[in-house]
Design a protein around this motif. Structure first.
Motif, PDB file in Angstrom:
ATOM      1  N   SER A   1     -15.518  86.406  -7.479  1.00 59.44           N
ATOM      2  CA  SER A   1     -16.138  86.477  -6.161  1.00 59.44           C
ATOM      3  C   SER A   1     -16.227  87.913  -5.695  1.00 59.44           C
ATOM      4  CB  SER A   1     -15.331  85.629  -5.162  1.00 59.44           C
ATOM      5  OG  SER A   1     -16.013  85.515  -3.941  1.00 59.44           O
TER       6      SER A   1
ATOM      7  N   ALA B   1     -21.153  84.290  -5.108  1.00 58.43           N
ATOM      8  CA  ALA B   1     -20.587  83.000  -5.518  1.00 58.43           C
ATOM      9  C   ALA B   1     -20.717  82.743  -7.013  1.00 58.43           C
ATOM     10  CB  ALA B   1     -21.255  81.882  -4.735  1.00 58.43           C
TER      11      ALA B   1
ATOM     12  N   ASP C   1     -15.066  73.008   0.920  1.00 56.21           N
ATOM     13  CA  ASP C   1     -15.089  73.917   2.070  1.00 56.21           C
ATOM     14  C   ASP C   1     -16.249  73.632   3.011  1.00 56.21           C
ATOM     15  OD1 ASP C   1     -12.857  75.168   1.047  1.00 56.21           O
ATOM     16  OD2 ASP C   1     -13.991  76.788   0.092  1.00 56.21           O
TER      17      ASP C   1
ATOM     18  N   GLN D   1     -20.519  75.170  -6.993  1.00 54.95           N
ATOM     19  CA  GLN D   1     -20.216  75.965  -8.174  1.00 54.95           C
ATOM     20  C   GLN D   1     -21.268  75.756  -9.264  1.00 54.95           C
ATOM     21  OE1 GLN D   1     -19.191  74.883 -11.454  1.00 54.95           O
ATOM     22  NE2 GLN D   1     -18.799  76.939 -12.215  1.00 54.95           N
TER      23      GLN D   1
ATOM     24  N   GLU E   1     -14.539  80.208  -7.178  1.00 53.07           N
ATOM     25  CA  GLU E   1     -13.095  80.020  -7.182  1.00 53.07           C
ATOM     26  C   GLU E   1     -12.396  81.039  -8.085  1.00 53.07           C
ATOM     27  OE1 GLU E   1     -14.854  75.754  -7.364  1.00 53.07           O
ATOM     28  OE2 GLU E   1     -15.468  77.805  -7.846  1.00 53.07           O
TER      29      GLU E   1
ATOM     30  N   ALA F   1     -14.886  74.018  -4.679  1.00 51.08           N
ATOM     31  CA  ALA F   1     -15.545  74.880  -3.689  1.00 51.08           C
ATOM     32  C   ALA F   1     -16.337  74.089  -2.663  1.00 51.08           C
ATOM     33  CB  ALA F   1     -16.453  75.881  -4.402  1.00 51.08           C
TER      34      ALA F   1
END
Length: 924
Positions: free
Chosen positions: A675, A685, A440, A409, A672, A437
């Motif tokens: 997007s 992003a 992931d 991020q 988050e 983020a």
């Protein structure tokens, strides 16, 4: 109920807090009246810390146990701590043996405690044998560090917060302190009120809330700070406003600087900076001739491809005028994160060693090696943040260990960062929040403790060391960061130095801190006179605090002696250089990023509270009204914001705070919250899809404050808006599941809302309706698949609407709704839900497509005061009745509505309202 004194985990002001707890649960928080950083005051973020620690939020957001991803693309599964630690040590050891120690990179955080930082630094440089250990402080404070070292000789801010009360001129540049350091800004406001003669100069391309306090506002063009500072010195020299005696006695290199600034004439500076000639002279006079001038600066100077030059040339002004080393005078960098300075103290960056030692200095390396009991510390320079992720993307770094930070991020050029995370063979993410983020991309997730659970120390902007204390035990099976690092290090020792005594014998944070303390002996930050016991008995302390001294030093260089070879400060003769990425015909806007008042970084913590979205509810790009008009844009229109690295879709918003050709997006909006996908189907992003990794050649800090962008209207005819009130126990889980669907749209934003209830909002747009089943899935998450849901569908027009009412007393209120394919009714349906207005009379009218409400529904006006939920319309109505001077009207407004009487974060906005809303004139 138990009370525990600790420190706020947000900005570098370092406010003291008192945590209230009951057993394993944090139940409240208030400012510590005895802490010298804040004297009991807290901002909106600090005042809601206890709410972010609520058990319901923890269950939905916290990483509660270690987890392993057996195959990329699959969900991680829980593993035991022994299995997780063994895996981390095995994989890192394998990579070191196969590819060498420099195939490993550690990326840390300014939110770690000093003790955590110390262990990771020692693990990388002393055990693994690599200097590839850096931190997100590289994105925050590295230019300030470089500027201090280049001019004053050491990374040591020479001023303290109390200097605000002694200054006769405040020079605030590249800092929106009203948002980024609100409790310090309360001190500034109080100092100005006590001393109206104090001059406040604010330098910023954007007219922020901080600028509202200014006697002189300089709206310079982005990237022209060095030009401005040289121009001010040129004027000071011409007018005889420099301090020749101080220059001769305490500095070197002035001749070279004087020759350089000869060409920075007021005419040239005014033209390039976009400033008025007379304003330059006024700023130079106030700065140079004031009895005491204090500069406050932050990311506007630091996050730049000329960051070191900006910092150093500002310090030049202080040295040239003797404005340093006495109360109210000096250059004072404001630290962005709660312990960025503590990380620098232990050498937790790629170019540093413990206690402000330099990696390039062989004597310093030998001193640290002797302290640690290792043969040597590697001399090869480590990879800094941007370089580390570039090396991982290139396949040079094979293992990344990311601790307490969210590079997926926060780093610039997100396409590069995500390639790095995908290509690395082994990615460890040590994190408290599973919602970050970066989680992931992890092969191994290590569950860490966070605020309220941790023990150790932090250092704030004024060099004051405070204790962080645990009020409750760790959440779930989380472990402390230092403990995890020690346990992995001990396992690695069996592979890398078998049979030798452990370098990591620590069992408590204090044992780590004591070793760090000894490393500072004889250094500029010597704290050999400080101990945990002293911090317990006497409270927070300044460094240096040498053995035998009763207290630390609030101000440095009062004797005019600097930590350089000859004891003199050095002028930096550095020329102005243009931006790394100037505007051009294809990219005609200057995009800058910055903070929101009530949010912090990537919002993994603040983003769990709907009430903190009351001031700014959704992502937007702000433009000057003239640019909006020229492009035929109105508030809420979707636009493509495109740089050379990527493109995002975001609503546009008019703002008079910006000059023409400038654009602004808050730094917090990552994938988050914001997007989508581009026309190639690739995911987008957040704001850092746009920013550049171009960086200062000295500090290696990237130019996050400027990117050249193009802004074009986005024609996305199909739109969606869904909102729902949800049970507290599931709201954040639903939010996460909705966010997982966001990349299915060209644009999507997903945020919480609600002051005392949990609400979720999903907004989306696309060229075409989404794949079958997706709308039903969204409806299910919003609770709209129940038998009592009202529903309408027009497959030919590709429209679908649904709504659900619930009985509340004698009235029905809207619980959830979805508008898909036609969202024109948002203007009257959204306030029905969000403001809990009576909705029973609407019935099936809720499914009407039009924009006009069948019955008037008035939305609540925007929120100004978060603490007491005071809104614009109430403020306007009250001010009409408030008479007298502006200070008196503000006081009366506060008395009537309580706004601005708690944390004070809304005070700059309230002052703006006082100035713009005149009282009602009553005829005699």
């Amino acid at each position: 109920m138990k009370e525990t004194r600790s420190t706020c985990p947000y900005c570098g002001v370092g406010c003291g807090v008192i945590i209230e707890s009951d057993g394993t649960q944090i139940t409240g928080v208030r400012g510590d009246p005895d802490h010298p950083a804040n004297f009991g005051k807290l901002c909106t973020k600090g005042a809601t810390l206890h709410l972010t620690a609520a058990p319901g939020i923890a269950r939905q957001t916290r990483l509660l146990r270690p987890m392993r991803r057996l195959q990329r693309g699959l969900a991680p599964v829980a593993v035991t701590w022994d299995a997780a630690l063994d895996l981390a040590a095995t994989e890192i050891g394998r990579i070191v043996r196969t590819h060498g120690p420099d195939a490993v990179g550690l990326y840390l955080s300014g939110q770690l405690l000093t003790e955590d930082y110390y262990i990771f630094n020692k693990l990388a440089k002393g055990l693994i044998g690599t200097n590839n250990v850096d931190t997100n402080s590289r994105l925050c404070m590295s230019s300030a560090v470089s500027g201090y070292k280049l001019t004053l000789g050491a990374d040591a801010p020479p001023a303290c917060y109390d200097d605000v009360n002694h200054a006769q001129c405040l020079f605030i540049v590249g800092s929106n302190a009203a948002y980024a350091h609100p409790i310090l800004f309360r001190r500034i406001e109080a100092a100005k009120q006590q001393n109206p003669a104090m001059k406040v100069i604010v330098v910023d391309p954007r007219r922020t809330d901080t600028a509202e306090l200014a006697d002189l506002y300089l709206p310079l063009q982005p990237g022209t700070d060095v030009m401005l500072f040289h121009g001010l010195l040129h004027i000071m020299l011409w007018e005889g406003w420099t301090d020749a005696a101080y220059i001769a006695a305490h500095t070197s290199g002035f001749h070279e600087l004087k020759a350089l600034v000869r060409d920075y004439t007021p005419e040239r500076v005014a033209q390039i900076c976009g400033l008025k000639h007379d304003d330059l002279f006024q700023a130079a006079q106030w700065f140079a001739t004031s009895a005491a001038t204090l500069s406050l600066y932050c990311q506007g100077l630091n996050q730049s491809s000329s960051g070191t030059a900006k910092n150093a040339t500002l310090i030049n002004l202080h040295l040239a005028t003797g404005q340093i080393g006495r109360p109210g005078a000096g250059p004072f960098s404001l630290t962005g994160q709660p312990n960025a300075m503590g990380g620098r103290e232990v050498g937790g960056m790629a170019n540093l060693l413990s206690a402000h030692r330099d990696l390039a200095n062989p004597v310093h390396r030998a001193e640290v090696a002797a302290l640690w009991g290792v043969p040597d510390v590697p001399s090869k320079p480590g990879k800094t943040a941007v370089e580390m992720f570039q090396a991982a993307a290139d396949g040079e770094i094979k293992a990344l260990w990311i601790v307490c930070t969210n590079p997926a991020q926060s780093m610039p050029d997100q396409a590069l960062v995500r390639r790095a995370l995908q290509r690395a063979e082994f990615v460890v993410v040590q994190e408290a929040y599973a919602t970050a983020a970066t989680c992931d991309f992890a092969d191994l997730l290590l569950a860490a403790t966070t605020w309220g659970e941790k023990e150790g120390t932090v250092t704030n902007s004024e060099r004051r060391i405070s204790r962080a204390r645990a009020a409750v035990p760790p959440c779930g099976d989380a472990r402390h960061d230092w403990r995890i690092a020690v346990d992995v290090a001990r396992r690695l020792e069996g592979q890398l130095r078998p049979g030798q005594p452990s370098l990591f014998p620590y069992e408590t944070p204090e044992s780590i801190w004591n070793e760090h303390r000894e490393s500072t002996r004889g250094r500029d930050l010597d704290i050999t006179g400080l101990s945990y016991a002293m911090l317990e008995s006497a409270g927070p302390q300044f460094w240096p605090l040498r053995e035998g001294e009763p207290t630390g030093k609030a101000r440095l260089y009062e004797d005019g002696v600097f930590p350089t070879a000859d004891g003199k400060a050095r002028f930096a003769a550095l020329p102005w250089k243009p931006l790394a990425e100037p505007r051009e015909a294809r990219f005609p806007f200057s995009l800058t990023t910055g903070r929101l008042r009530d949010q912090w970084h990537g919002m993994t913590r603040t983003g769990t509270l709907g009430r903190l979205f009351g001031h700014v509810a959704e992502p937007a790009v702000q433009l000057n009204p003239q640019d909006m008009e020229r492009r035929g844009l109105k508030d809420g229109d979707l636009v493509y914001v495109t740089s050379k690295r990527g493109s995002i879709v975001v609503p546009v918003q008019s703002s008079a705070a910006l000059q023409p050709t400038q654009a602004y997006i808050a730094m917090h909006w990552g994938a988050e919250y914001l997007s989508g996908r581009n026309n190639k189907g690739e995911p987008l992003a957040g704001v850092n899809a746009l920013t550049t990794s171009a960086h200062c050649p000295t500090s290696k800090q990237p130019e996050l404050k400027h990117a050249a962008v193009q802004i074009l209207k986005a024609e996305l005819p199909w739109s969606l808006l869904g909102m729902a009130w949800l049970p507290d126990a599931s709201a954040l889980t639903v939010l996460g599941e909705l966010r997982a669907l966001m990349p299915d749209f060209e644009f999507a934003a997903c945020v919480p809302f609600g002051r005392d209830r949990s609400g979720v909002l999903l907004r989306a747009a696309a060229h075409e309706p989404p794949a079958p089943g997706l709308i039903e899935r969204i409806e299910g998450l919003l609770g709209l698949l129940t038998p009592d849901t009202l529903r309408y569908e027009d497959k030919r027009r590709q429209q679908r609407r649904s709504a659900r009412l619930v009985r509340s007393g004698d009235e029905s209120t809207l619980q959830a709704f979805l508008l898909a394919g036609d969202t024109r009714a948002e203007g009257w349906i959204k306030p029905l839900l969000q403001d809990a207005l009576p909705a029973g009379r609407y019935g099936r009218l809720l499914l009407m497509p039009g924009a006009a409400p069948p019955v008037t529904a008035v939305a609540a006006s925007p929120q100004v005061c978060t603490c007491f939920d005071v809104r614009e319309d109430a403020i306007r109505a009250a001010l009409l009745q408030c008479t007298g001077s502006e200070p008196h009207r503000l006081s009366e407004l506060q008395s009537r509505l309580k706004c601005g009487t708690n944390c004070g974060s809304c005070l700059p906005e309230l002052r703006r309202w006082v100035q713009t809303v005149p009282p009602i004139r009553v005829a005699a």
